[in-house]
Design an enzyme around this catalytic site. Structure first.
Site, PDB file in Angstrom:
ATOM      1  N   ASN A 149       0.806  -1.046  -0.124  1.00 52.46           N
ATOM      2  CA  ASN A 149       0.048  -0.008   0.003  1.00 52.46           C
ATOM      3  C   ASN A 149       0.885   1.266  -0.014  1.00 52.46           C
ATOM      4  OD1 ASN A 149      -2.758  -0.943   0.035  1.00 52.46           O
ATOM      5  ND2 ASN A 149      -2.365  -1.860   2.046  1.00 52.46           N
ATOM      6  N   CYS A 171      -4.849  -5.645  -5.228  1.00 52.01           N
ATOM      7  CA  CYS A 171      -5.564  -5.688  -3.858  1.00 52.01           C
ATOM      8  C   CYS A 171      -6.407  -6.718  -3.526  1.00 52.01           C
ATOM      9  CB  CYS A 171      -6.390  -4.306  -3.569  1.00 52.01           C
ATOM     10  SG  CYS A 171      -6.827  -4.058  -1.851  1.00 52.01           S
ATOM     11  N   ASP A 172      -6.285  -7.183  -2.438  1.00 52.28           N
ATOM     12  CA  ASP A 172      -7.254  -8.486  -2.297  1.00 52.28           C
ATOM     13  C   ASP A 172      -8.327  -8.230  -1.447  1.00 52.28           C
ATOM     14  OD1 ASP A 172      -5.914  -8.046   0.232  1.00 52.28           O
ATOM     15  OD2 ASP A 172      -4.714  -9.595   0.204  1.00 52.28           O
ATOM     16  N   TYR A 267     -14.745  -0.358   2.518  1.00 46.71           N
ATOM     17  CA  TYR A 267     -13.799   0.937   2.645  1.00 46.71           C
ATOM     18  C   TYR A 267     -14.709   2.438   2.390  1.00 46.71           C
ATOM     19  CZ  TYR A 267      -9.296  -1.123   4.168  1.00 46.71           C
ATOM     20  OH  TYR A 267      -8.181  -2.075   4.632  1.00 46.71           O
TER      21      TYR A 267
END
Length: 445
Positions: A149, A171-172, A267
């Site tokens: 990140n 990204c997982d 998010y």
């Protein structure tokens, strides 16, 4: 299968996620056979704790694979086919500051969003570029799969500074959400789901979710569930889920109400409800403290136990991890040119038809030996496009700040971000972050 055996280096060998990833690599030798595994880290002591335990794991379970760990870049990056990027510049000390400095001024403190995410991204740029350069020098045919990140900022830096590098930024986190969707719908895993998704990293929406085998539209069932429960599954599925993550997955119910035509990435709460996040945060005890008290202590404790016992039998990683499985799936797709569909963070170039071509977006892509082929996802909704334009401008300004050593650009990035109430607060946060980031950031003038 082409008969080839692959060499892999994990850049960030001291990561607490490394042992679990290694176990999944070992379990996947039928689909991704290896001849060599190496770790690289610039923290010799931290890597040694992980490396000595993994040495025992490898001897017991995959003695045919040569294993080593090193702090020497030439040794690490020579003769490799894949570089796995899993670094955290500044480690948990800096993550803690990313979270706590904004909270001091009533702004959400989170490692990949808001000022904390931008601070982390600026730290990551030079380290990732250095790893790319080592890879290109010592193993020019290798692919780097980067999941360090802040992904969107790192991907923008790669686009500008190393446009021809063989780097794929992934990204997982959406896979975690999709695995929960599968559980809600009674399916075995996220592999049973087909999807249309678009957005930015940690900032996106599902337009379509289907049963991959039958073609059934799963959106009506998911929407009915999510409006009350978010992505919280409960029961055995969530028996080991930490309380802070339970709150995150439940909050998706409120995120969903912002646009009931789509399903949000978990998010989005940090952007939709930043003041809620501040009100429910403890400025003296953030997510970093939880990790230090739980995951980090458990992982290093288990490594110490393995080394002392001289065996890795009955270790805590024997149950496969969702995230490490996902990364193995991706490198398999590239190695064997399968053109499977996964999510990638890449230049838009028309994937989202009403976003700029040079925007870094997170969209489905086909993964193969030639890299990725982003797929068209259609138009972004008006609401989503407005949010995305603001956020991706912040990300571009951070890379501007790196390239130009510009205080002004970094201040603009903070001030523009949706989590920050006004420019005066942005300035206070930035001014507090500059001295603690001095070892990592360029000098901002």
């Amino acid at each position: 299968m082409n008969g080839k055996k692959y060499s892999v280096v994990i850049a960030g060998g001291g990561s607490t996620f490394t042992p679990g990833f290694v176990l999944d690599l070992i379990k996947s030798q039928d689909k991704f056979p290896m001849r060599q595994l190496k770790f690289y880290d610039n923290d010799e002591e931290r890597q040694r704790k992980i490396g000595e335990a993994v040495k025992i794991i490898m001897k017991e379970r995959a003695p045919q694979i040569k294993f080593s760990y090193t702090t020497d870049p030439k040794e690490a990056f020579t003769d490799v086919d894949f570089v796995m990027g899993s670094i955290r510049v500044g480690k948990y000390h800096m993550r803690s500051l990313d979270e706590k400095i904004p909270l001091k001024y009533g702004v959400n403190g989170q490692e990949t969003t808001g000022p904390g995410g931008m601070a982390y991204g600026l730290r990551s740029i030079p380290a990732i570029i250095q790893i790319i350069d080592w890879m290109q020098e010592y193993s020019p045919n290798a692919w780097m799969i980067n999941y360090s990140n802040t992904i969107a900022i790192v991907a923008e830096a790669c686009r500008r500074l190393r446009p021809n590098a063989k780097v794929i930024n992934i990204c997982d986190m959406p896979i975690d959400d999709m695995d929960r969707m599968a559980a809600i719908c009674g399916l075995d895993s996220w592999h049973d789901i087909d999807f249309n998704y678009y957005g930015l990293n940690h900032f996106g929406w599902w337009k379509e979710v289907r049963n991959k085998k039958t073609g059934e539209d799963l959106m009506p069932k998911l929407k009915e569930y999510v409006k009350d429960h978010g992505y919280w599954v409960g029961g055995d599925y969530d028996k080991d889920t930490e309380p802070s993550w339970e709150a995150t997955f439940r909050k998706v119910a409120d995120d969903y109400k912002m646009d009931p035509e789509t399903l949000p990435n978990n998010y989005m709460q940090y952007y939709y409800f930043p003041q809620y996040e501040v009100a429910n945060a403890d400025p003296k005890h953030t997510r970093t403290d939880e990790i230090r008290e739980h995951r980090q202590k458990i992982v290093f404790g288990e490594c110490e136990r393995i080394v002392k016992a001289g065996t890795a039998k009955n270790n805590i990683w024997d149950i496969s991890g969702l995230h490490s499985e996902y990364i193995v799936d991706i490198i398999h797709a590239i190695a064997y040119n399968t053109h499977e569909k996964f999510l990638a963070n890449c230049p838009n170039n028309g994937a989202i038809s009403n976003m700029d071509p040079d925007s870094i977006v997170e969209v489905p892509a086909l993964f193969g030996a030639d890299g990725i082929q982003p797929m068209a996802t259609g138009k972004a909704g008006r609401f989503q496009r407005g949010l995305m334009m603001e956020q991706q401008t912040c990300e571009k300004l951070v890379v501007d700040a790196y390239e130009q050593h510009s205080y002004q650009k970094m201040l603009q990035a903070f001030a523009l971000n949706k989590t920050v109430p006004d420019a005066s607060v942005a300035k206070k946060i930035l001014d507090d972050m500059i001295p603690v980031n001095a070892p990592y950031w360029p000098e901002l003038k």
